[in-house]
Design an enzyme around this catalytic site. Structure first.
Site, PDB file in Angstrom:
ATOM      1  N   GLY A  23       9.017  -3.174  -4.231  1.00 26.07           N
ATOM      2  CA  GLY A  23      10.283  -3.044  -4.734  1.00 26.07           C
ATOM      3  C   GLY A  23      10.494  -3.339  -6.151  1.00 26.07           C
ATOM      4  N   GLY A  26      13.017  -2.499  -8.890  1.00 26.15           N
ATOM      5  CA  GLY A  26      14.509  -2.751  -8.599  1.00 26.15           C
ATOM      6  C   GLY A  26      15.077  -3.763  -9.291  1.00 26.15           C
ATOM      7  CG  ASP A  48       9.561   0.703  -7.290  1.00 28.43           C
ATOM      8  OD1 ASP A  48      10.423  -0.386  -7.034  1.00 28.43           O
ATOM      9  OD2 ASP A  48      10.130   1.850  -7.285  1.00 28.43           O
ATOM     10  NE  ARG A  50      13.044   6.645  -7.994  1.00 30.40           N
ATOM     11  CZ  ARG A  50      13.950   5.558  -7.404  1.00 30.40           C
ATOM     12  NH1 ARG A  50      13.827   4.321  -7.960  1.00 30.40           N
ATOM     13  NH2 ARG A  50      14.761   5.864  -6.563  1.00 30.40           N
ATOM     14  CB  ILE A  68       6.387  -0.564   1.275  1.00 30.96           C
ATOM     15  CG1 ILE A  68       8.069  -0.159   1.517  1.00 30.96           C
ATOM     16  CG2 ILE A  68       6.346  -1.210   0.116  1.00 30.96           C
ATOM     17  CD1 ILE A  68       8.697  -1.294   2.133  1.00 30.96           C
ATOM     18  CE1 TYR A 167      19.511  -3.825   2.178  1.00 27.99           C
ATOM     19  CE2 TYR A 167      21.780  -4.822   2.541  1.00 27.99           C
ATOM     20  CZ  TYR A 167      20.549  -5.044   1.832  1.00 27.99           C
ATOM     21  OH  TYR A 167      20.152  -5.599   0.873  1.00 27.99           O
ATOM     22  CE  LYS A 171      17.397  -6.767   2.944  1.00 30.82           C
ATOM     23  NZ  LYS A 171      16.041  -7.140   2.288  1.00 30.82           N
TER      24      LYS A 171
HETATM   25  N1  SER Z   1      24.414  -5.896  -2.348  1.00 32.71           N
HETATM   26  C1  SER Z   1      23.768  -5.408  -1.345  1.00 32.71           C
HETATM   27  C2  SER Z   1      24.449  -4.025  -0.947  1.00 32.71           C
HETATM   28  O1  SER Z   1      25.704  -3.706  -1.261  1.00 32.71           O
HETATM   29  C3  SER Z   1      24.153  -6.474  -0.173  1.00 32.71           C
HETATM   30  O2  SER Z   1      23.027  -7.203  -0.102  1.00 32.71           O
HETATM   31  O3  SER Z   1      24.203  -3.378  -0.304  1.00 32.71           O
END
Ligand code: SER
Length: 352
Positions: A23, A26, A48, A50, A68, A167, A171
């Site tokens: 990544g 980013g 990455d 891109r 990845i 997400y 995580k």
């Molecule tokens: N900044 C992230 C998001 O908003 C939170 O880790 O997804």
């Protein structure tokens, strides 16, 4: 097996040693690659999805454009490099993940387990632990309602870990995967080797960078508001003015990642650490923006669904373990973030 920061090329090996960054294109990748380069790293291998910006690419010894989740690509890496440290930054952020939850799972979890496996194979082949540095997120939390959020205040790492987003679930699970690979990987195998992976993780709050804008996060209202004002554009904030979560500037986030990576393993009492610097409401951010950009046009037009996500994140986190164990200190509180970092750098950026 012992952890080693700079693993020298092993005798007879034709593979070069490498720090691997996923990544890399980013927001965090940009800052991290510069900081590693400034610290003398000349063996950065970056991946990455891109092509990287040329100025970042120039700081890497090799870059790969690819996914990845691509096992062939990871296999090629294994053949070419002795990876001794991995910063695994690639992920789909919280808002984007809600539109394609299964893809998010594939990238966020599938990508992570593929890399953990690669790291374990690397450690076996060169005989030293591989450091695996992983940014988790405030999204790992899920407070049930606003009254609880107000009551909870600064939450500890193990409280309220019931995320409401894909997400956040990804995580949180990857934090557990990291712990598993570090402590229990193949625990019943006769030929088990202990300590293949040295897993270290921070939970980032919202991040604010002067150089880049995030893509697809839900804490994006803060950086978007600031960058819009600097560009002379109006901004409709997608959360209420009283919305409160913690933030950290990008330089402080990078310093924290590096401090964690360089810390003596013996000093680390846990594998997952909260980080926070300041916890303004969205209204307070708007006030700071207007102080520095008096003509800023900011309105509040909450988006019910994204609001609910931010409301499920705590208003602050207890980061005393990070301060104690690896000396985390932030340079910027809210006022300093604007005065010393964001405003000068963003003004310079948009006046170019
Ligand atoms: N900044 C992230 C998001 O908003 C939170 O880790 O997804």
């Amino acid at each position: 097996m012992t952890a080693s920061h700079r693993a020298p090329r092993s005798a007879g090996s034709s593979r070069s040693s490498a720090i691997l960054i996923t990544g890399a294109g980013g927001e965090v990748g940009h800052g991290l690659i510069r900081a590693l380069w400034d610290g003398g790293a000349r063996d950065i291998v970056a991946i990455d999805i891109r092509e990287l910006d040329p100025d970042i690419r120039a700081l890497c010894s090799k870059t790969f454009v690819g996914d990845i989740c691509d096992a062939m690509l990871l296999g090629r890496l294994l053949a070419m490099y002795e990876v001794y440290e991995i910063f695994h930054l690639a992920a789909l952020l919280s808002t984007r993940s809600e539109f394609t939850p299964e893809t998010a799972h594939e990238v966020n979890v599938g990508g992570t387990i593929g890399l953990l496996r690669l790291a374990a194979e690397q450690a076996r082949s060169h005989g030293k632990s591989v450091k695996f540095i992983f940014p988790s997120s405030i999204a790992a939390y899920g407070v049930p309602d606003l009254a609880t959020k107000a009551r909870a205040g600064r939450v500890r790492e193990e409280q309220f870990v019931e995320p409401t987003t894909m997400y956040g679930c990804n995580k949180l699970y990857c934090e557990h995967l990291g712990r598993y690979y570090a402590k229990h990987y193949r625990q019943l195998a006769k030929d088990r080797v202990a300590d293949l992976i040295d897993f270290r993780c921070v939970r980032f709050p919202g991040l604010i960078s002067a150089d880049t804008l995030p893509s697809g996060g839900t804490s994006d209202y803060a950086p978007e508001m600031i960058h819009a004002a600097a560009k002379g554009e109006s901004y409709a904030c997608f959360v209420r003015a009283d919305t409160k979560i913690p933030f950290l500037t990008m330089p402080d986030a990078i310093d924290a990642l590096l401090a964690l990576a360089h810390a003596d393993k013996e000093r680390l009492s846990r594998q997952v650490y909260n980080l926070s610097a300041f916890s303004p409401t969205a209204g307070e951010i708007a006030t700071l923006v207007r102080t520095h950009f008096p003509s800023a046009q900011i309105t509040f037009r909450p988006d019910e669904q994204r609001q609910a996500i931010v409301d499920s994140w705590p208003e602050d986190v207890d980061d005393s373990a990070a301060r104690r164990d690896f000396g985390f200190v932030q340079k910027h509180d809210a006022a300093a973030a604007f005065r010393d970092y964001l405003v000068p750098a963003i003004r310079a950026r948009y006046s170019r």
